[in-house]
Enzyme design. Sequence first.
Site: not given
Ligand code: GA4
Length: 330
Positions: A202, A204, A259, A269
């Site tokens: 994914h 961020d 990443h 981890r």
């Molecule tokens: C990825 C980055 C952060 O961990 C996060 C994640 C969020 C979650 O875990 O709820 C998301 C992911 C993240 C991006 C797409 C969506 C939302 C899970 C998911 C499938 C907290 C964020 O802001 O985006």
Amino acid sequence: MVAVPKPPIEQFFIKATKPNTTTTSPLTIPPIIPLIDLSKPESKHHLVKACQDFGFFKVVNHGVPTKFINKLETEAVKFFASPPSVKEHFGPPNPFGYGNKNIGRNGDFGWVEYLLLNTKPESYPENFKGVVNDYVTSVKKMACEILELLADEMKLQPRNVFSKLLKDEQSDSVFRVNHYPPCPEFHENEKNGNKLVGFGEHTDPQIISVLRSNNTSGLEISLRDGSWMPVPPDSDSFFINVGDSLQVMTNGRFKSVKHRVVANGTKSRLSMIYFGGPPLSEKIAPLPSLMQKEEHSLYKEFTWFEYKKSAFNTRLADNRLGLFEKIVAS
Ligand code: GA4
């Protein structure tokens, strides 16, 4: 409490493909991760290039006190070692709270349990409050320093163009602690070349992410050619990655790095990540001062609220920014 169904174990593995395209080819020399020494002024000259080439770099002499890091790590280890009933008291995540294997709300899972918090001290768990606050405050300061050095290097005025978004009282930043426990079924699958998904690939959505992990490998970044490069762990350093919003604010000059984390059969981890985000009402668009004559924005206009709402409806591996890219007539 809502009962979340358990996904079958096979879903946690990235199947090996032939030829194995999920790892760096042995014939290519993997690039070196850019290293920024915050105590050396000349080191900042490499920052812009690191954000352009990789969207990822390592920071040493970061100024975050070791005692803040160690205290938080100790508390986190204690928390994840506590009985499920204690942890589940903080869950399920909506979107904040304790989560186990389910990531987001659209069917992603990983071999991970986590605590996801917004960075408002009143929302921190009572027994963690002080330690989380010390850590987040300090890491945010470092993130702001990096963003200001980036602005200096790009000759952007004022130098807080990026950092003010994190410093804003309304900043929508997030803090996450991930625990990747050892997986008993790992070894059987490893023999077949499969990798255990800890946190699937994914990018961020925010501006900048600051990651610190214990000395366990697992983090991998995606290179331009689509191969995955393992990032050697270093618990004394921080790893920084560019988020989607910074990619947009620089009109694609900086890359929001894809990443993932592959978990491990034997070692736990633990990672803690601060995701610096803007206020919900902030318009995310390329900075006018950065745009060259005749340069067009690559993105449609949106606020952080709109982007976040859309992002939280996607799956981890989706190209979230794709929905906001402008179609350029050729
Ligand atoms: C990825 C980055 C952060 O961990 C996060 C994640 C969020 C979650 O875990 O709820 C998301 C992911 C993240 C991006 C797409 C969506 C939302 C899970 C998911 C499938 C907290 C964020 O802001 O985006």
